[in-house]
Design an enzyme around this catalytic site. Structure first.
Site, PDB file in Angstrom:
ATOM      1  N   LYS A   1     -17.518  -1.816   6.253  1.00  0.00           N
ATOM      2  CA  LYS A   1     -18.193  -2.377   5.353  1.00  0.00           C
ATOM      3  C   LYS A   1     -19.375  -2.372   5.094  1.00  0.00           C
ATOM      4  CE  LYS A   1     -16.521  -7.143   4.103  1.00  0.00           C
ATOM      5  NZ  LYS A   1     -16.084  -8.508   3.539  1.00  0.00           N
TER       6      LYS A   1
ATOM      7  N   MET B   1      23.876   9.567   2.717  1.00  0.00           N
ATOM      8  CA  MET B   1      24.258  10.467   3.080  1.00  0.00           C
ATOM      9  C   MET B   1      24.286  10.451   4.420  1.00  0.00           C
ATOM     10  SD  MET B   1      23.303  13.528   2.225  1.00  0.00           S
ATOM     11  CE  MET B   1      22.366  14.440   0.867  1.00  0.00           C
TER      12      MET B   1
ATOM     13  N   PHE C   1     -11.100  -7.914  14.207  1.00  0.00           N
ATOM     14  CA  PHE C   1      -9.344  -8.589  13.305  1.00  0.00           C
ATOM     15  C   PHE C   1      -9.369  -7.814  12.265  1.00  0.00           C
ATOM     16  CE2 PHE C   1      -8.255 -10.549   9.245  1.00  0.00           C
ATOM     17  CZ  PHE C   1      -7.007 -11.596   9.599  1.00  0.00           C
ATOM     18  N   GLN C   2      -8.518  -7.231  12.020  1.00  0.00           N
ATOM     19  CA  GLN C   2      -7.441  -6.343  10.975  1.00  0.00           C
ATOM     20  C   GLN C   2      -8.569  -4.764  11.480  1.00  0.00           C
ATOM     21  OE1 GLN C   2      -7.497  -7.551   7.396  1.00  0.00           O
ATOM     22  NE2 GLN C   2      -6.203  -8.456   7.207  1.00  0.00           N
TER      23      GLN C   2
ATOM     24  N   GLU D   1       0.954  -1.309   0.175  1.00  0.00           N
ATOM     25  CA  GLU D   1      -0.376  -0.353  -0.226  1.00  0.00           C
ATOM     26  C   GLU D   1       0.688   1.161  -0.096  1.00  0.00           C
ATOM     27  OE1 GLU D   1      -0.240  -2.193   1.541  1.00  0.00           O
ATOM     28  OE2 GLU D   1      -2.817  -3.571   2.073  1.00  0.00           O
TER      29      GLU D   1
HETATM   30  C1  LIG Z   1      12.406   6.218   5.360  1.00  0.00           C
HETATM   31  C2  LIG Z   1      13.578   6.479   5.768  1.00  0.00           C
HETATM   32  N1  LIG Z   1      14.354   6.065   6.600  1.00  0.00           N
HETATM   33  C3  LIG Z   1      15.858   6.458   7.104  1.00  0.00           C
HETATM   34  C4  LIG Z   1      15.614   7.975   6.426  1.00  0.00           C
HETATM   35  C5  LIG Z   1      16.892   8.477   6.347  1.00  0.00           C
HETATM   36  N2  LIG Z   1      18.442   8.435   5.626  1.00  0.00           N
HETATM   37  C6  LIG Z   1      18.030   9.906   5.061  1.00  0.00           C
HETATM   38  S1  LIG Z   1      19.243   9.397   3.000  1.00  0.00           S
HETATM   39  C7  LIG Z   1      19.569   7.898   4.191  1.00  0.00           C
HETATM   40  C8  LIG Z   1      20.210   7.260   2.942  1.00  0.00           C
HETATM   41  C9  LIG Z   1      20.341   6.716   2.166  1.00  0.00           C
HETATM   42  O1  LIG Z   1      20.822   5.992   1.322  1.00  0.00           O
HETATM   43  P1  LIG Z   1      20.659   5.053  -0.149  1.00  0.00           P
HETATM   44  O2  LIG Z   1      19.685   5.878  -0.746  1.00  0.00           O
HETATM   45  O3  LIG Z   1      21.786   4.986  -0.544  1.00  0.00           O
HETATM   46  O4  LIG Z   1      21.005   7.625  -1.340  1.00  0.00           O
HETATM   47  P2  LIG Z   1      22.292   7.526  -1.215  1.00  0.00           P
HETATM   48  O5  LIG Z   1      22.617   8.914  -0.183  1.00  0.00           O
HETATM   49  O6  LIG Z   1      23.539   6.903  -1.029  1.00  0.00           O
HETATM   50  O7  LIG Z   1      22.502   8.280  -2.416  1.00  0.00           O
HETATM   51  C10 LIG Z   1      18.834   7.727   5.217  1.00  0.00           C
HETATM   52  C11 LIG Z   1      18.891   6.588   6.038  1.00  0.00           C
HETATM   53  C12 LIG Z   1      15.236   8.864   5.804  1.00  0.00           C
HETATM   54  N3  LIG Z   1      15.324   9.560   5.190  1.00  0.00           N
HETATM   55  N4  LIG Z   1      13.972   8.320   5.275  1.00  0.00           N
END
Ligand SMILES: Cc1ncc(C[n+]2csc(CCOP(=O)(O)OP(=O)(O)O)c2C)c(N)n1
Lengths: 170, 562
Positions: B159, B465, B109-110, B47
């Site tokens: 529902k 990042m 349920f659910q 979803e």
């Molecule tokens: C759902 C979620 N969890 C954690 C984060 C924290 N976060 C921001 S950037 C990042 C790393 C992203 O890694 P990647 O997708 O490999 O991209 P890159 O920075 O290596 O280009 C994380 C863990 C986030 N923004 N969203």
């Protein structure tokens, strides 16, 4: 600064939830909240007591106004009437205490609404400061229970929380 | 007619052509009715993918995106996507099933209190108790989602309401006495704004996502006045990325020219943006020389929320700009432009060349090969910032990314939604190896509907990042960010789904890789193995100000910058 705000809302299910949720989520300081219906079916009126600086208050009003079911928000900075109701159950050990409490009751123009062997329930309306002082005066005798409704407020004079021409003023 | 059929009929009357969704017990009557409905349904594998796809559909098309899910777990899987749509002011209507009315509140349920859960992340929501209310609720939901400041609206349908006999009417009138967005800007304020601009020496125009639909007026206004334009991450594309008046993106990873322009500006005209902290840095040090900030926004609550505003204009960006255009005059900005030009030429966006393949050069290569003529979606991370920096989109509604919430995993479902909305456009998802793995199951959706999306994974083997922040602010203690030891072979993964896989590892194969992606007729998943320790620069550290901008990694600095 303490502000009293009136909010006119459609009394849909959960509308209170939306309002309190907003305060919690945005970190606004909500001191009291009182709700009741109005003379217009489907509309309720809420009085909120909020503290914060001008910026916070502006945000409180704007964020409340964003809620779909909120029709009108007024911050009562203009002359207004403010009242709160309190029920106070106070311990009275003997005749002496009973007389002393009665003096306080009279001084504040409170009413006795329940009499028991060792306690009284007093009812007082007034602005919140008056109720504070009332409780202070009673404190030495042993306050057993307090229920305050939170302030309700209304502007003095001609001003009303009007919605729009089609509806009656509320 | 049953409530479920009435729902679809009401959706049809709103012009809904497609719904993204995933079925389940509590929404089965609607799915049953869907069997005979002209509305197209796109079955997603989760979803969350559905709500993100609906979000991108909305952003790419300018229409309302619709997603559907069952009760409890299905509905709760929408939460992240609804929050994402809420933060980025996107019109989405979510329809969820719920347990029969008699069971609500009984831990059935659910069952989950979905209206309660989504209250803080939707513009409004409904629990429909009465079958005959369906047309009114649908009418209101679409109206609320798409007008004023757009946002997600959720409709929860028990529902038994879906199964009840509908005896009402579809001719419903909107009656929302508490909802009347102001769209026309106040003439006095508009006059004040024009006045301030006319007397400005160093004015700038800052544009956010709320002006995507005002691109024509923006272009006309900027060209008439000659004012420099800065677009936020959400505003990218609202002003053409190749235009000489464009200074780029502001904020944490913005251009030197854009950030210095803000720092030195005396008058700021901000349109359809909310001064996010990623844009302002430390608010108290934001735009210290601006004696006049004009803020145009349809949501009065945004004006003055974070940044002091001198000229507030509540209204629709397009209508306000139209009015402003009438009184706009060419501004005399020659000396201001000399300053801006100097920053622009001295500090262009650039990356430090290395022997390895690098993320920015991959994005630049795609930008050049397409002429910027594509719809770009991204995940969240370094690749997202590189895409924003090095892929200057030329048209509105063409850069679809998660701005406010920063939701990893949006890239692929965003690409799906964008492609469904605009089937004739080239859609490229620049994704991270981390982000892509949060929703990669939607490759199945790509296959099922033959959606031509190009997924370009910039695989640096890290949660890049986070690694960059650990590098700069946590003494290179790379805690739990290493992915390369367990990443799949992305090209082979794609092939397992029956999608073409491409893998590029060496710098010299870059152009071949780009060509392989762009010449493929149909979906592609391309993995570009990029330098593992790249940093995104320029960078203003969190909580800093324009003056704190660092232009490159402190250890790699060769010359001291002015
Ligand atoms: C759902 C979620 N969890 C954690 C984060 C924290 N976060 C921001 S950037 C990042 C790393 C992203 O890694 P990647 O997708 O490999 O991209 P890159 O920075 O290596 O280009 C994380 C863990 C986030 N923004 N969203």
């Amino acid at each position: 600064m303490r502000h009293v705000i009136s909010v006119l809302v459609q009394d849909h299910p959960r509308v209170l939830n939306r309002i309190t949720g907003l305060f919690a989520r945005r970190g606004f300081n909500l001191e009291s909240l009182a709700v009741g219906t109005t003379h217009v079916p489907g509309l309720s009126r809420i009085s909120l007591v909020v503290s914060g600086d001008d910026h916070t208050l502006e945000q409180v009003e704007k964020q409340l106004n964003r809620l779909i079911e909120v029709l009108k928000v007024t911050d009562h900075s203009e002359p207004h009437v403010e009242r709160e109701l309190a029920l106070v159950k106070v311990h009275v050990a003997g005749v002496e205490e009973r007389l002393a409490v009665k003096d306080i009751q009279e001084a504040f123009r409170a009413r006795v609404v329940d009499v028991a062997q060792k306690s009284l329930i007093l009812e007082l309306t007034g602005d919140s400061k008056k109720i504070d002082s009332f409780l202070e005066a009673l404190r030495p005798y042993g306050i057993l229970e307090v229920m305050r409704t939170g302030a309700v407020a209304m502007s003095r004079g001609e001003r009303t929380l009007k919605v729009r021409e089609k509806r009656e003023a509320v | 007619m049953k409530g479920s059929e009435a729902l679809l009929k009401a959706l049809e009357r709103e012009g809904v052509e497609v719904i993204f969704g995933h079925p389940g017990g509590a929404i089965m009557p609607v799915y049953d009715a869907l069997y005979d409905s002209p509305i197209r349904h796109i079955l997603v594998r989760h979803e969350q993918g559905g709500v993100h796809a609906a979000t991108a559909y909305a952003r790419a098309s300018g229409r309302v995106g619709v997603v559907m899910a069952t009760s409890g777990p299905g509905a709760l899987n929408l939460v992240t996507g609804l929050a994402d749509a809420y933060m980025d002011s996107t019109p989405v209507v979510a329809i969820t099933g719920n347990v029969p009315r008699a069971l609500i509140g009984s831990d059935a349920f659910q069952e989950a209190d979905v209206t309660g859960v989504t209250m803080p992340i939707t513009k409004h929501n409904y629990l429909v108790q009465e079958v005959n209310d369906i047309p009114r609720v649908v009418r209101e939901a679409f109206h609320i989602a798409s007008t004023g400041r757009p946002g997600p609206v959720l409709i929860d349908l028990p529902k038994d309401v879906q199964l009840s006999e509908f005896t009402g009417t579809f001719e419903v009138e909107l009656d929302l006495p508490g909802y009347k967005p102001t769209t026309k800007g106040h003439p006095k304020q508009i006059e004040r704004a024009l006045d301030a601009l006319e007397r400005a020496e160093k004015p700038i125009l800052m544009v956010g996502g709320g002006a995507q639909h005002a691109h024509g007026e923006l272009l006309a206004f900027a060209e008439k006045t000659g004012i420099p334009v800065i677009t936020t991450l959400m505003g990218l594309g609202a002003f053409p990325g190749h235009h000489p008046l464009w200074l780029g993106m502001p904020g944490m990873h913005g251009t030197v020219a854009a950030n210095r322009a803000i720092h030195h500006a005396d008058v700021i005209l901000a349109i359809g943006l909310r001064f996010d902290d990623r844009v302002t840095g430390k608010v108290s040090r934001f735009a210290p020389h601006a004696h006049t900030i004009i803020h145009v926004d349809i949501d009065p609550a945004e004006i003055g929320k974070l940044v002091r505003t001198h000229v507030p204009i509540v209204g629709d960006a397009r209508l306000v700009l139209r009015e402003m255009l009438k009184g706009a005059k060419p501004l005399r900005l020659a000396s201001w432009w000399r300053e801006l030009e100097d920053w622009r030429t001295r500090y262009p966006l650039r990356w430090k060349p290395r022997p390895h393949l690098q993320a920015p050069e991959v994005i630049r290569a795609f930008a050049e090969a397409t002429g910027g003529h594509a719809i770009v979606t991204t995940g969240v991370g370094q690749h997202q910032m590189f895409a924003a920096q090095y892929f200057p989109v030329t048209r509105p509604r063409s850069f679809i990314t998660s701005g406010g919430l920063g939701t990893m995993g949006v890239g692929l479902p965003f690409a799906i939604g964008a492609r469904v909305a605009r089937p004739d456009e080239l859609v490229i998802d620049f994704d991270g190896d981390g982000s892509f793995q949060m929703t990669l199951q939607e490759l199945a959706t790509v296959v099922k509907y033959g959606l031509d999306v190009k997924v370009v994974i910039l695989n640096n083997g890290y949660l890049g990042m986070v690694r960059q922040w650990q590098d700069l602010f946590h003494a290179k203690r790379y805690s739990e960010v290493y992915l390369a030891d367990s990443n799949p072979d992305f090209a082979r993964l794609a092939e397992a789904y029956g999608i073409k896989g491409v893998r590029v590892e060496r710098k010299e194969d870059l152009m071949k890789g780009v060509e392989a992606v762009l010449s493929t007729d149909g979906p592609v998943v391309a993995e570009f193995k990029v330098y593992h320790e790249e940093g995104v620069f320029p960078m203003i550290p969190a909580g800093g100000a324009a003056e704190d901008m660092i232009l490159e990694h402190p250890e790699e600095r060769e010359e001291v910058e002015a």
